[in-house]
Design a protein around this motif. Structure first.
Motif, short mmCIF file in Angstrom:
data_model
loop_
_atom_site.label_atom_id
_atom_site.label_comp_id
_atom_site.label_asym_id
_atom_site.label_seq_id
_atom_site.Cartn_x
_atom_site.Cartn_y
_atom_site.Cartn_z
N TYR A 55 78.82 48.38 8.96
CA TYR A 55 79.29 48.32 10.44
C TYR A 55 79.20 46.64 10.75
N ARG A 56 79.45 45.86 10.12
CA ARG A 56 80.19 44.46 10.06
C ARG A 56 81.26 44.32 10.23
N THR A 57 82.55 45.68 9.74
CA THR A 57 83.77 45.54 9.35
C THR A 57 84.29 46.67 11.23
N LEU A 58 83.05 46.54 11.79
CA LEU A 58 83.16 48.01 12.72
C LEU A 58 83.42 47.54 14.48
N PRO A 59 83.00 45.63 14.89
CA PRO A 59 82.10 45.39 16.01
C PRO A 59 82.48 47.21 17.03
N ALA A 60 83.41 46.86 17.28
CA ALA A 60 83.39 47.72 18.73
C ALA A 60 82.88 48.80 18.82
N GLN A 61 81.72 49.57 17.74
CA GLN A 61 80.70 50.62 17.77
C GLN A 61 80.02 50.28 18.81
N PHE A 62 79.87 49.22 18.26
CA PHE A 62 78.36 48.25 19.55
C PHE A 62 78.44 47.84 20.78
N PHE A 63 80.01 47.93 20.87
CA PHE A 63 80.63 47.90 22.73
C PHE A 63 79.56 48.23 23.49
N LEU A 86 76.10 48.95 23.49
CA LEU A 86 75.52 48.77 23.58
C LEU A 86 74.95 46.53 24.03
N TYR A 95 72.16 41.37 8.92
CA TYR A 95 72.56 41.91 9.85
C TYR A 95 72.10 41.37 11.65
N TRP A 118 79.36 38.17 22.47
CA TRP A 118 79.80 38.89 23.12
C TRP A 118 79.69 39.03 24.38
N ASN A 158 87.38 46.59 15.74
CA ASN A 158 87.26 47.77 14.43
C ASN A 158 88.42 47.00 13.10
N ARG A 159 88.36 46.96 11.87
CA ARG A 159 88.61 45.99 10.60
C ARG A 159 88.47 47.49 10.06
#
Lengths: 269, 392
Positions: free
Chosen positions: A87-95, A97, B207, B214, B236-237
């Motif tokens: 999840y830390r590699t996918l920050p856009a997933q939290f947009f 929220l 986490y 943001w 996303n990385r």
């Protein structure tokens, strides 16, 4: 005197006409009829909904923010560590929220079963534990409903290996699970008790707009070739365009809810 | 370290609370009224924290509180949230769920009902005190907690020693309530003990999530003149995500090809015992070749698994960069400016009736008076409802 901001079309205090909101008007009429006819139909003793007593301990609320502390047992915690890493590699997933603007700060902490602080390595629990701590605005119910409605997949992966976790959809077992595993704060501090995250976001926008206008004002003032009246006109144009974009970010933040102090806490004990 | 992320430090510490009935220390002259010898340390600690919480809540409203009466965390002007939670015992959520079919076959194989076996329930040796604080800290700093505690200590020495006095490993005398240590040596010793205890019981935040980061990112991309928001640079990385997934793919591949390796062993054994004249050599050689390849791939995948896992966890845990303007001082200033800007607008409306010629003057006066760039100038007072903090 009432404040008039650019973009304000409707007069505050004026009511909508019934034909502008037909469903809410018809719904109100329908509900009134149901309430009136319930005894006649013999259903007055049937509860409308079997509502369990979930909720927020009063000690966890300070101003507009509430604290939630949840500790749940974890089986194979390395999988959760891996998922949290993903999840830390996918920050856009939290947009989604982030766009809800409900949570100030939150944290997930994995407590390994063989590394309890202050205990020898011989002490070992059967499971590792996941500590979730959150500072959010709004009510407990709405907050968990948002988890369930908006980022259900995210929540399910965060609590993936938690023992007894019922998944976030439907929301009722999810709420019961969170309620069962929550611990009330003995002490909770909030530096900005009168402001929600939306208030903070609005204030940051206003501050940026002020800096923008400050720069424009400096540019206009530096121009020695224009007259004072022209400078006034130029700045007015800038000011008007910026304030039009700030309309939704300027109104008062409103009163915070009542907090639990002294007598209230003693009554709960 | 994920605890320090995007300019915010999310401190999590778990300290074991002493067991047995509460005993006031011999040097403690001013024993609080709520002290009761029949109370446990855990119960006593909760009472004390509740009183501390009530003192904060009773002064939260600037209208009813005494002027200048600041709570312990108000002084630092960098603490966003803080909580103290006493964890008495761990939660038991029932038996672990298995697949019903698997349980059925396990029961058949064992010949008895496995579910009748008593489940082991986790129990802590002593209650724990959870300390969770969110405060501002520069991402490059390696001594966030030490710096924070040294800032907090002058205003919270009595409270912190009183709280930690309930925890295992703290046996120093506590100063009377509302007073500080009399000697500098005692104060220094207590500070060092508190710092050591919190640092040694700190748990890494796995986490952290901060909405301020943001929100600041969105405001940074917002154009006040056009109201447009440009796309975020934080995406996303997928490359790193692939590296994270890779170890699992490798393990699956190695598990799939392992049977070929084991099969080649079987045929090797079979080849030695076949009767003379039997023609198994071509088949055996084919299996043997696949077995060698399978073995080599298994070894490579295990080595790659180890490297990829370590690399992935290290990279994924790298902190996000800091965005300026979302520390508590800046946020307080922004909220203060928001209110004052509205007041200026109101004056412009009431006195000048939206006159074009006067807004420049009004705004210049506003800038001179409230100094938007200076976060130390008049701002909101943390820990209070809508209270203005005067210039220090």
């Amino acid at each position: 005197m009432r404040l008039i901001l650019p973009g304000m079309a409707r007069q505050p205090g004026t009511k909508d006409h019934w034909h502008e909101r037909p469903f809410s008007t018809l719904g109100s009429i329908g509900l009134s009829l149901v309430a009136f006819l319930r005894p006649a139909w013999g259903i007055s003793k049937i509860p409308l909904r079997d509502t369990p007593s979930f909720g927020m301990p009063l000690g966890d609320i300070v101003g507009k923010s509430s604290a939630l502390t949840v500790v749940t047992p974890l089986w194979c915690s390395w999988i959760n560590r891996f998922l949290l890493g993903l999840y830390r590699t996918l920050p856009a997933q939290f947009f989604p929220l982030v766009n809800l603007q409900m949570i100030h700060f939150a944290r997930w902490v994995i407590l390994p079963k063989d590394r309890w602080p202050g205990r020898s390595k011989k002490f070992k629990t059967r499971y590792s534990y996941l500590l979730f701590s959150s500072n959010f605005n709004g009510t407990w119910d709405v907050y968990l409903d948002e988890f369930s409605d908006v980022i259900s997949l995210g929540m399910d992966t965060m609590w993936y290996r938690s023992i007894g976790y019922p998944k976030s959809i439907p929301s009722r077992p999810f709420k019961a699970y969170i309620d069962d595993n929550s611990i009330e704060c003995s002490y909770y501090y909030n530096a900005l008790p009168g402001f929600s995250l939306r208030d903070v976001a609005s204030a940051l926008k206003v501050r940026k707009a002020i800096h923008f206008l400050e720069e424009k004002l400096a540019e206009i003032n530096q121009d020695t070739t224009t007259s004072a009246a022209t400078k006034d006109d130029l700045f007015f144009q800038q000011f008007e365009s910026v304030v039009a974009n700030l309309v939704n970010h300027l109104p008062s933040t409103g009163k915070p809810p009542l907090h639990a102090a002294h007598g209230t806490r003693e009554l709960n004990l | 370290m994920p605890s320090n992320e995007a300019g915010f430090y999310q401190l999590t510490a778990l300290l074991p609370v002493k067991t047995g009935p509460y005993k006031a220390l011999s040097g403690e002259k001013n024993v609080p009224q709520y002290c009761n010898s029949s109370q446990s340390y855990s119960h006593h600690l909760k009472d004390y924290l509740n009183q501390l919480s009530d003192s904060f809540l009773s002064n939260i409203d600037s209208k009813s509180s005494k002027s200048g009466d600041l709570h312990l965390f108000d002084h630092t002007r960098c603490t966003h949230f803080a909580r103290f939670v006493v964890i008495d015992q761990l939660f038991y959520n029932g038996r672990r769920r298995h697949d019903s079919l698997i349980d059925f076959f396990r029961t058949l194989a064992a010949g008895k009902d496995l579910l009748s076996k008593k489940d082991k329930i986790d129990q802590l040796e002593s209650p724990y005190l959870l300390i969770a604080i969110d405060f501002d800290c520069h991402p490059s700093s390696t001594s966030c907690v030490q710096d924070y505690l040294s800032d907090l200590w002058p205003y919270a020495s009595q409270e912190l020693t009183e709280i930690l006095h309930h925890c295992e490993g703290f046996y120093l005398p506590v100063p009377p309530r509302g007073k500080r240590f009399t000697s500098r040596t005692a104060d220094w010793n207590a500070y060092r003990t508190v710092e050591r205890m919190i640092l040694s019981h700190e748990v890494e935040t796995t986490y952290p999530f901060s909405a301020y980061f943001w929100v600041a990112d969105k405001v940074k991309r917002w154009n006040p003149s056009t109201d447009r928001v440009s796309p975020s640079e934080f995406k996303n990385r997928w490359g790193l995500f692939g590296i994270g997934i890779l170890p699992f793919l490798l393990v699956i591949v190695s598990l799939l090809i392992l049977p070929f390796y084991l099969g080649s062993f079987f045929f090797n054994w079979l080849y030695e015992y076949v009767p003379p004249g039997a023609e198994l050599s071509e088949f055996y050689q084919a299996w043997n070749r696949w077995g060698i390849i399978g073995f080599a791939l298994s070894v490579i995948s295990v080595i790659l698994f180890m490297f990829a896992w370590r690399y992935f966890i290290n990279r994924a845990n790298q902190p996000m960069p800091q965005i300026k303007g979302v520390d508590l001082k800046s946020i307080s200033k922004s909220l203060y400016l928001q209110g004052e800007f509205l007041e200026m607008y109101k004056r412009w409306q009431d006195h000048d009736g939206f006159s074009k010629s006067s807004i420049r003057q009004h705004f210049s006066c506003f800038l001179d008076k409230h100094q938007p760039s200076d976060i130390e100038s008049p701002s909101l007072q943390p820990g209070k409802y809508f209270s203005i903090r005067k210039m220090s």
